[in-house]
Design an enzyme around this catalytic site. Sequence first.
Site, PDB file in Angstrom:
ATOM      1  N   CYS A 173       1.097  -1.279   0.429  1.00  0.00           N
ATOM      2  CA  CYS A 173       0.067   0.088  -0.314  1.00  0.00           C
ATOM      3  C   CYS A 173       0.621   1.326  -0.169  1.00  0.00           C
ATOM      4  O   CYS A 173       1.808   1.576   1.047  1.00  0.00           O
ATOM      5  CB  CYS A 173      -0.413  -0.086   1.199  1.00  0.00           C
ATOM      6  SG  CYS A 173      -2.031   1.354   0.969  1.00  0.00           S
ATOM      7  N   CYS A 218       0.406   3.014   3.272  1.00  0.00           N
ATOM      8  CA  CYS A 218       1.314   2.325   4.604  1.00  0.00           C
ATOM      9  C   CYS A 218       3.023   2.263   4.013  1.00  0.00           C
ATOM     10  O   CYS A 218       3.645   3.257   5.525  1.00  0.00           O
ATOM     11  CB  CYS A 218       0.474   0.880   3.726  1.00  0.00           C
ATOM     12  SG  CYS A 218      -0.867   0.916   4.832  1.00  0.00           S
ATOM     13  N   ASP A 251      -1.146  16.670  -0.884  1.00  0.00           N
ATOM     14  CA  ASP A 251      -1.318  15.630  -1.718  1.00  0.00           C
ATOM     15  C   ASP A 251      -0.416  16.517  -3.020  1.00  0.00           C
ATOM     16  O   ASP A 251      -0.073  17.638  -3.451  1.00  0.00           O
ATOM     17  CB  ASP A 251      -2.829  16.021  -2.855  1.00  0.00           C
ATOM     18  CG  ASP A 251      -3.086  14.930  -3.764  1.00  0.00           C
ATOM     19  OD1 ASP A 251      -4.176  14.281  -3.130  1.00  0.00           O
ATOM     20  OD2 ASP A 251      -2.958  14.714  -4.482  1.00  0.00           O
ATOM     21  N   HIS A 279      -3.724   0.548   8.597  1.00  0.00           N
ATOM     22  CA  HIS A 279      -4.105   0.121   7.029  1.00  0.00           C
ATOM     23  C   HIS A 279      -5.839  -0.085   7.498  1.00  0.00           C
ATOM     24  O   HIS A 279      -6.000  -1.239   7.662  1.00  0.00           O
ATOM     25  CB  HIS A 279      -4.194  -0.827   6.581  1.00  0.00           C
ATOM     26  CG  HIS A 279      -3.786  -0.989   5.222  1.00  0.00           C
ATOM     27  ND1 HIS A 279      -3.520  -0.305   3.759  1.00  0.00           N
ATOM     28  CD2 HIS A 279      -5.384  -1.544   3.976  1.00  0.00           C
ATOM     29  CE1 HIS A 279      -4.280  -0.714   2.659  1.00  0.00           C
ATOM     30  NE2 HIS A 279      -5.190  -1.321   2.989  1.00  0.00           N
ATOM     31  N   ASN A 314     -13.566   9.352  -1.065  1.00  0.00           N
ATOM     32  CA  ASN A 314     -13.825   8.758  -2.362  1.00  0.00           C
ATOM     33  C   ASN A 314     -13.844   7.673  -1.739  1.00  0.00           C
ATOM     34  O   ASN A 314     -12.553   7.340  -0.914  1.00  0.00           O
ATOM     35  CB  ASN A 314     -12.773   9.224  -3.719  1.00  0.00           C
ATOM     36  CG  ASN A 314     -12.745  10.446  -4.174  1.00  0.00           C
ATOM     37  OD1 ASN A 314     -13.477  10.483  -3.889  1.00  0.00           O
ATOM     38  ND2 ASN A 314     -12.135  10.703  -4.622  1.00  0.00           N
ATOM     39  N   HIS A 328      -6.381   2.927   0.629  1.00  0.00           N
ATOM     40  CA  HIS A 328      -6.013   3.180   2.067  1.00  0.00           C
ATOM     41  C   HIS A 328      -6.878   4.216   2.670  1.00  0.00           C
ATOM     42  O   HIS A 328      -6.338   5.595   1.605  1.00  0.00           O
ATOM     43  CB  HIS A 328      -4.725   3.508   2.177  1.00  0.00           C
ATOM     44  CG  HIS A 328      -4.299   3.930   3.369  1.00  0.00           C
ATOM     45  ND1 HIS A 328      -2.997   3.074   4.431  1.00  0.00           N
ATOM     46  CD2 HIS A 328      -4.573   4.431   4.698  1.00  0.00           C
ATOM     47  CE1 HIS A 328      -2.515   3.290   5.480  1.00  0.00           C
ATOM     48  NE2 HIS A 328      -3.997   4.267   5.660  1.00  0.00           N
ATOM     49  N   HIS A 387      -8.646   7.565   3.091  1.00  0.00           N
ATOM     50  CA  HIS A 387      -8.326   8.974   2.934  1.00  0.00           C
ATOM     51  C   HIS A 387      -9.211  10.031   3.071  1.00  0.00           C
ATOM     52  O   HIS A 387      -9.924  10.126   2.005  1.00  0.00           O
ATOM     53  CB  HIS A 387      -6.205   9.599   2.048  1.00  0.00           C
ATOM     54  CG  HIS A 387      -6.839   9.204   0.670  1.00  0.00           C
ATOM     55  ND1 HIS A 387      -7.174   7.993   0.072  1.00  0.00           N
ATOM     56  CD2 HIS A 387      -7.664   9.673  -0.515  1.00  0.00           C
ATOM     57  CE1 HIS A 387      -7.378   7.444  -1.007  1.00  0.00           C
ATOM     58  NE2 HIS A 387      -7.603   9.683  -1.325  1.00  0.00           N
ATOM     59  N   HIS A 400     -10.089  13.942   2.174  1.00  0.00           N
ATOM     60  CA  HIS A 400      -8.354  15.366   1.086  1.00  0.00           C
ATOM     61  C   HIS A 400      -9.500  16.117   1.953  1.00  0.00           C
ATOM     62  O   HIS A 400     -10.969  16.294   2.086  1.00  0.00           O
ATOM     63  CB  HIS A 400      -9.867  15.061   0.033  1.00  0.00           C
ATOM     64  CG  HIS A 400      -8.947  13.901  -0.850  1.00  0.00           C
ATOM     65  ND1 HIS A 400      -8.035  14.102  -2.080  1.00  0.00           N
ATOM     66  CD2 HIS A 400      -9.222  12.740  -1.695  1.00  0.00           C
ATOM     67  CE1 HIS A 400      -7.779  13.332  -2.885  1.00  0.00           C
ATOM     68  NE2 HIS A 400      -8.561  12.569  -2.208  1.00  0.00           N
TER      69      HIS A 400
END
Length: 121
Positions: free
Chosen positions: A9, A12, A35, A51, A95, A106, A108, A110
């Site tokens: 990942c 990770c 990002d 994870h 998303n 993984h 996340h 935004h």
Amino acid sequence: MSHTHDADCIFCKIVAGQIPSRKVYEDEELYAFHDIAPWAPVHFLIVPKTHIASMAQLGSEHERLMGRIMLLAPRLALEQGCKPYPEGGFRVVVNTGAEGGQEVPHLHVHVMGGPRPWARG
Ligand code: 5GP
Ligand code: ZN
């Protein structure tokens, strides 16, 4: 604290420092970083160090973790240069899954902001 680590990942690997990132924030269970391909003047990601593939895998054991992420978002947004509410602000996007536009499996969050226009809507 031990975290589940998926050797394949990318996030990770970022959490473990195996792939470089521009750190925004870190504590025992969360990591935030800019990002690599920002959609907005301010655009960083908050991830759990452990994870978790996506929001679809969340259970009641993650309530506190997800609450912490949501409370961290406004604080870090201001630190990263977003203007205060209500003139300023930020957008939070998670998303989830292929049809949700998720590319990195993984979890996340935004956080995007800064002077508009930078996105539709
Ligand atoms: P998703 O489409 O899965 O919601 O978003 C993944 C995000 O991760 C994208 O905005 C993409 O630019 C970002 N990203 C992918 N790989 C890397 C990387 O290696 N480093 C950083 N900092 N961001 C990445
Ligand atoms: Zn991972």
